[in-house]
Structures are given as structure tokens and as C-alpha cells.
Design an enzyme around this catalytic site. Structure first.
Site, PDB file in Angstrom:
ATOM      1  N   HIS A 185     -10.448  12.485  -0.199  1.00 19.67           N
ATOM      2  CA  HIS A 185      -9.025  12.154  -0.336  1.00 19.67           C
ATOM      3  C   HIS A 185      -8.707  11.044   0.668  1.00 19.67           C
ATOM      4  CE1 HIS A 185      -4.767  13.272  -1.144  1.00 19.67           C
ATOM      5  NE2 HIS A 185      -4.564  13.056   0.144  1.00 19.67           N
ATOM      6  N   ASP A 230      -1.476  19.437  -0.693  1.00 20.92           N
ATOM      7  CA  ASP A 230      -1.841  18.550   0.413  1.00 20.92           C
ATOM      8  C   ASP A 230      -0.878  18.795   1.568  1.00 20.92           C
ATOM      9  OD1 ASP A 230      -2.707  16.492   2.018  1.00 20.92           O
ATOM     10  OD2 ASP A 230      -2.019  14.881   0.692  1.00 20.92           O
ATOM     11  N   MET A 246       3.110  18.239  -2.305  1.00 21.30           N
ATOM     12  CA  MET A 246       2.984  18.147  -0.845  1.00 21.30           C
ATOM     13  C   MET A 246       3.483  19.452  -0.232  1.00 21.30           C
ATOM     14  SD  MET A 246       1.651  15.210  -0.108  1.00 21.30           S
ATOM     15  CE  MET A 246       1.732  15.509   1.662  1.00 21.30           C
ATOM     16  N   HIS A 282      -4.340   8.694  -2.449  1.00 17.93           N
ATOM     17  CA  HIS A 282      -2.977   9.225  -2.402  1.00 17.93           C
ATOM     18  C   HIS A 282      -2.102   8.132  -1.807  1.00 17.93           C
ATOM     19  CE1 HIS A 282      -0.155  12.371  -0.288  1.00 17.93           C
ATOM     20  NE2 HIS A 282       0.475  11.699  -1.228  1.00 17.93           N
ATOM     21  N   MET A 338       1.026   6.775  -0.439  1.00 16.22           N
ATOM     22  CA  MET A 338       2.350   7.052   0.149  1.00 16.22           C
ATOM     23  C   MET A 338       2.978   5.713   0.483  1.00 16.22           C
ATOM     24  SD  MET A 338       1.125  10.301   2.370  1.00 16.22           S
ATOM     25  CE  MET A 338      -0.564   9.767   2.183  1.00 16.22           C
ATOM     26  N   ASP A 351      -5.769   8.642   2.193  1.00  9.70           N
ATOM     27  CA  ASP A 351      -4.321   8.513   2.350  1.00  9.70           C
ATOM     28  C   ASP A 351      -3.930   7.080   2.671  1.00  9.70           C
ATOM     29  OD1 ASP A 351      -3.308  11.255   2.039  1.00  9.70           O
ATOM     30  OD2 ASP A 351      -4.623  11.666   3.744  1.00  9.70           O
ATOM     31  N   SER A 362      -9.631  15.190   3.564  1.00  6.07           N
ATOM     32  CA  SER A 362      -8.828  13.987   3.775  1.00  6.07           C
ATOM     33  C   SER A 362      -9.385  13.208   4.961  1.00  6.07           C
ATOM     34  CB  SER A 362      -7.376  14.360   4.051  1.00  6.07           C
ATOM     35  OG  SER A 362      -6.697  13.226   4.554  1.00  6.07           O
ATOM     36  N   MET A 399      -0.890   4.669   3.475  1.00  6.49           N
ATOM     37  CA  MET A 399       0.506   4.710   3.948  1.00  6.49           C
ATOM     38  C   MET A 399       0.941   3.310   4.350  1.00  6.49           C
ATOM     39  SD  MET A 399       0.475   8.097   6.333  1.00  6.49           S
ATOM     40  CE  MET A 399      -0.577   9.510   5.976  1.00  6.49           C
TER      41      MET A 399
HETATM   42  C1  DX5 Z   1      -0.348  13.746   4.964  1.00  4.37           C
HETATM   43  C2  DX5 Z   1      -1.515  13.410   4.097  1.00  4.37           C
HETATM   44  C3  DX5 Z   1      -2.577  14.432   4.078  1.00  4.37           C
HETATM   45  C4  DX5 Z   1      -3.178  14.771   5.416  1.00  4.37           C
HETATM   46  C5  DX5 Z   1      -3.326  16.254   5.434  1.00  4.37           C
HETATM   47  O1  DX5 Z   1       0.788  13.062   4.578  1.00  4.37           O
HETATM   48  O2  DX5 Z   1      -1.124  13.179   2.757  1.00  4.37           O
HETATM   49  O3  DX5 Z   1      -3.593  14.136   3.130  1.00  4.37           O
HETATM   50  O4  DX5 Z   1      -4.416  14.181   5.683  1.00  4.37           O
HETATM   51  O5  DX5 Z   1      -3.743  16.645   6.685  1.00  4.37           O
HETATM   52  P1  DX5 Z   1      -3.850  18.175   7.108  1.00  4.37           P
HETATM   53  O6  DX5 Z   1      -4.787  18.835   6.167  1.00  4.37           O
HETATM   54  O7  DX5 Z   1      -4.318  18.110   8.512  1.00  4.37           O
HETATM   55  O8  DX5 Z   1      -2.431  18.754   6.987  1.00  4.37           O
HETATM   56 ZN    ZN Z   2      -2.756  13.024   1.224  1.00  2.33          ZN
END
Ligand code: DX5
Ligand code: ZN
Length: 223
Positions: A31, A173, A135, A64, A66, A33, A8, A35
Site C-alpha cells: 500500500h 486503513d 478510512m 492510495h 490522498m 500513500d 503500508s 499525499m
Molecule cells: C494514513 C494512511 C495509512 C497509514 C496507516 O492516512 O492512509 O495508509 O499508513 O498507518 P497505520 O497502520 O500506522 O495506522
Molecule cells: Zn493509506
């Protein structure tokens, strides 16, 4: 069931994402993220960054989302170059329609569930999906502690996917590390996102290899 590791980039240097991608050459995917500060209390990146990263990364991008209203915003990530787009079912108005739209555009469609969202009500949607993301932390931030309470849901999801047959990836994740990945693989996950465990390591690519080896061993031991 083949094991895949998805670093990620949330835990990478946002000022140099190309170097981050190059530092994990053995990773299957990256990956990404997204947000929006509404669905989760954090803000990261959007379509323009995905577009730029897709041009320079050797790995395909797994976005991903969010975000609120993925029905409206998700298709733009396919246009931007994402090969897989995952929406949160808690935020989605019409998950079947959205999954079909993403697939029709040529992307893989993923459905994500927060830790407290049960998988059972969505079993009939699996026919329209390429991946289920469970998650294992509350979404929003990297570096959180893995929630062991998710393990029974992972095992139930595995049973559900096996019953259907086909090749739907079961992705985890949040808090995936060398300390937690074995029990995740034993529970039946095959696709692992890891942020801090990869980009927090001195050698990110070696961290990918180590996670993969641990998961492969645990997964074959579990049959
Ligand atoms: C958190 C993200 C993850 C995040 C995971 O909401 O969706 O993808 O990067 O990070 P680690 O592996 O550090 O928990
Ligand atoms: Zn993620």
C-alpha cells in the site's frame, strides 16, 4: 471472502523502499500513500517513486491517493505501474468517469471514504469499482488510534456489498493492528492496510502472518 494484508510503506524506511518490500514477502500487495499537503496536511511521494518501486517490488502496488483533483492526477499512477489506484470521493469531481478510466487502463479502481463520509450515497457507483476503502482514522498520518466509531459503517458496507454480489474488496486503513483487526474482520472487512503494526515490528513478515491469522479466524467465526 479471502483475507488480504497490505503493508503500508508510509511506516517503512523511505531511504530503502526496496528492502521494505523484501521484508514483507508474504504480503499480498504493498500500500503506497500519496499525499499532497492539500487534501491532507502531509506530503509523501508521487509518480517517480511509484515508478521506481514498481520496478523492484515483487508485490503489486496499491496507490492510495490522498490528493486534490484525482480526476487529473490518478491515471498517471497507472502509467507508473500501480495495479490498483484509489481516489478519495470527497476530492473527486467525477468518480464514475475516473473509475472507468482507471479500469480501461487496466488497473483496479478503488474509492476511499473518510470516517465521516457515509457510504450510502455511493451505492450505485459500486458497479464501477473493484474496492471500497473505509478510512478508520482521519487520513494523513500513520500510527494513529483506530476509530471504533467506524465499525457500524463497515458492517453496513459489508451488507451493501453482499447484496450486490460480485467481488468488491472492502479495505480498511488506519490503526489496524493485532489489537483491532479481529473486530474489523468480524464487521466484514476483508482487506487490511497496516503501516506501523507491520513496519514497527521487529519482524515485519511475522507481523503480516499474525494479522492474517487473526483476521482469518475472526472472519470465519463471524461466518
Ligand atoms: C494514513 C494512511 C495509512 C497509514 C496507516 O492516512 O492512509 O495508509 O499508513 O498507518 P497505520 O497502520 O500506522 O495506522
Ligand atoms: Zn493509506
Amino acid at each position: 471472502m479471502s483475507i488480504q494484508i497490505f503493508p503500508s510503506i508510509l511506516s517503512a524506511d523511505f531511504a530503502n523502499l526496496q528492502a521494505a518490500a523484501e521484508s514483507v514477502g508474504s504480503a499480498d500487495w504493498l500500500h503506497v500513500d500519496v499525499m499532497d499537503n492539500h487534501f491532507v496536511p502531509n506530503l509523501t511521494l508521487g509518480v517517480p517513486v511509484v515508478e521506481s518501486l514498481a520496478k523492484v517490488a515483487a508485490q503489486p502496488l496499491d496507490c492510495h491517493l490522498m490528493i486534490e483533483d484525482p480526476d487529473r492526477w490518478a491515471p498517471a499512477y497507472v502509467d507508473a505501474g500501480a495495479a490498483s489506484v484509489t481516489f478519495h470521493v470527497e476530492a473527486c469531481q467525477a468518480p464514475v468517469r475516473l473509475a472507468r478510466e482507471l479500469r480501461a487502463m487496466g488497473a483496479r479502481a478503488g474509492m476511499a471514504l473518510k470516517p465521516a463520509t457515509p457510504i450510502e450515497p455511493y451505492e450505485d457507483l459500486l458497479a464501477d469499482l473493484d474496492m471500497v476503502l473505509l478510512m478508520t482514522v482521519e487520513p494523513g498520518f500513520g500510527g494513529q488510534q483506530f476509530l471504533d466509531l467506524c465499525l457500524p459503517k463497515i458492517a453496513r458496507a459489508r451488507t451493501m456489498l453482499d447484496r450486490r454480489g460480485g467481488d468488491i474488496w472492502l479495505q480498511l486503513d488506519g490503526g489496524v493492528s493485532a489489537e483491532t483487526i479481529e473486530r474489523c474482520a468480524e464487521a466484514g472487512a476483508d482487506t487490511f492496510v497496516a503501516g506501523s503494526a507491520v513496519f514497527g515490528a521487529n519482524d515485519p513478515d511475522a507481523a503480516v502472518a499474525k494479522l492474517r491469522a487473526l483476521a482469518e479466524k475472526a472472519s470465519s467465526a463471524g461466518g
